[in-house]
Design an enzyme around this catalytic site. Structure first.
Site, short mmCIF file in Angstrom:
data_model
loop_
_atom_site.label_atom_id
_atom_site.label_comp_id
_atom_site.label_asym_id
_atom_site.label_seq_id
_atom_site.Cartn_x
_atom_site.Cartn_y
_atom_site.Cartn_z
N SER A 1 0.80 -1.22 0.00
CA SER A 1 0.00 0.00 0.00
C SER A 1 0.83 1.27 0.00
O SER A 1 0.33 2.33 -0.39
CB SER A 1 -0.94 0.02 1.22
OG SER A 1 -0.19 -0.02 2.43
N ASP B 1 -2.78 8.71 7.51
CA ASP B 1 -3.75 7.83 8.15
C ASP B 1 -2.98 6.96 9.15
O ASP B 1 -1.79 7.18 9.38
CB ASP B 1 -4.55 7.03 7.11
CG ASP B 1 -3.76 5.95 6.39
OD1 ASP B 1 -2.62 5.66 6.80
OD2 ASP B 1 -4.26 5.40 5.39
N HIS C 1 0.08 5.21 6.97
CA HIS C 1 0.78 5.73 5.80
C HIS C 1 1.22 7.17 5.97
O HIS C 1 0.48 8.00 6.51
CB HIS C 1 -0.13 5.61 4.56
CG HIS C 1 -0.61 4.22 4.33
ND1 HIS C 1 -1.86 3.79 4.77
CD2 HIS C 1 -0.02 3.15 3.74
CE1 HIS C 1 -2.00 2.51 4.43
NE2 HIS C 1 -0.90 2.11 3.82
#
Length: 361
Positions: free
Chosen positions: A30, A322, A325
């Protein structure tokens, strides 16, 4: 950006001016996914607001960021357009020649990492490399085999994977099969052996300039502060895992380079890059490296960012976007070190040096 006699001056760093397109390929999780998971039936998605709130279109794209992610910023620094996700219907024709992003949020080095997310079997690491092989056949059908081999050999490659093998595998609550099977030291060795196989296959598929990132300070992200931290401190176990993993990853990369007889693989010490602004956020213009900009619960560290989450008014003041990240601003700091960092951060050389060496060939 200023152009001077065949070089480009960007933010005070001289890099060669690119005369012809250089393909860029991205693999991993991600941290570098640019939207492949939008096309998969998975809960590991970033396709709703406020993801993308600072992206040029102000819309979510599947990037786990408020704006641009690390591949976008590397493309920006080398004067190229961001490469498209491999599953994007727009990846065809001339766009194929720019490269592709094969990354998928939630995956790891091991096939069982991320098993809690639905339908990631399509984009496990070995499948990303299968798709890279398929990509080359698609390009060969368009420009021929010889030109395709040259395109791949001259391309820049970024691979970012490994963190999920700890967070979403070994340290899954209450206890994962892997933690029962291996001690932490044994597990790290096992990961390194399996990662070496992936990098060797990447080399066998033609990659010759590969940036390999380590794990960040996994125990210090807001999600871990909320779940495993003690008295607001980082998770000692995850920090220990990173301290074991990153040096062994570097050693493995150096061994691979020795085996192939050239500096194909470039080790990026992203753990150190992250730790700079986590340990001293004010020095980098952040007010906090503990509280995520978008989230809920302690440190905004529970779950992912959603339209109902707490949202900070100024993303540039937060090191984390977040619970897991970095913010775009933090990503820019990381890419700055990838581009021009010393050997403390980049071994055996930084990306600007790579580009300068390649320009002389």
């Amino acid at each position: 950006m200023v152009t001077l006699f065949g070089v480009v001056l960007i933010a005070g760093v001289i890099v060669p001016r690119v005369e012809a397109k250089r393909a860029f390929f991205v693999f991993g999780d991600s941290l570098v996914d640019s939207g492949n998971n939008n096309y998969l039936a998975t809960t590991a998605r970033a396709d709703s607001p406020p993801y993308g709130i600072d992206y040029p279109t102000r819309k979510p794209t599947g990037r786990f960021s408020n704006g641009l992610n690390i591949p976008d910023l590397i493309s920006e620094r080398i004067g190229a357009e961001s490469v498209l996700p491999y599953l994007s219907p727009l990846l065809k024709g001339d766009n194929l020649l720019d490269g592709a992003n094969f990354a998928s949020a939630g995956i790891g080095i091991l096939n069982d990492t991320g098993a809690q997310f639905v339908s990631l079997l399509l984009f496990l690491m070995y499948r990303q490399l299968d798709y890279f092989e398929e990509y080359q056949q698609r390009v060969a059908d368009q420009i021929g085999l010889a030109r395709t081999r040259k395109l791949v050999n001259q391309a820049l490659v970024l691979i970012t994977v490994g963190g999920n093998d700890f967070v979403n595998n070994y340290y899954l609550v209450p206890y994962s099969a892997r933690s029962r099977q291996f001690s932490l030291q044994e597990y790290v060795k096992y990961l390194i052996v399996e990662y070496r196989k992936l990098l060797q296959r990447l080399y066998d598929l033609g990659a010759r300039r590969v940036i390999v990132t380590g794990t960040g300070p996994m125990g210090c992200v807001p999600a871990e502060l909320a779940m495993r931290g003690t008295n607001g401190g980082c998770s000692a176990e995850l920090q220990r895992a990173a301290s074991l993993y990153n040096p062994q990853l570097l050693h493995m990369i150096q061994g691979l380079n020795k085996k192939v007889g050239k500096d194909v693989f470039i080790a990026a010490n992203t753990g150190l890059m992250h730790n700079d602004f986590i340990s001293n956020p004010e020095a980098y213009g952040f007010t906090t490296s503990r509280i995520a900009c978008c989230g809920q619960g302690p440190y905004n560290g529970i779950g992912l960012c959603t339209p109902l989450s707490n949202l900070c008014p100024n993303r540039n003041l937060h090191a984390f976007w977040d619970p897991f990240h970095p913010s775009e601003k933090a990503n820019r700091l990381i890419v700055e070190q990838i581009m021009s960092g010393s050997k403390r951060y980049m071994k055996p050389m930084n990306l600007s040096t790579v580009l300068a060496l390649d320009a002389r060939k």
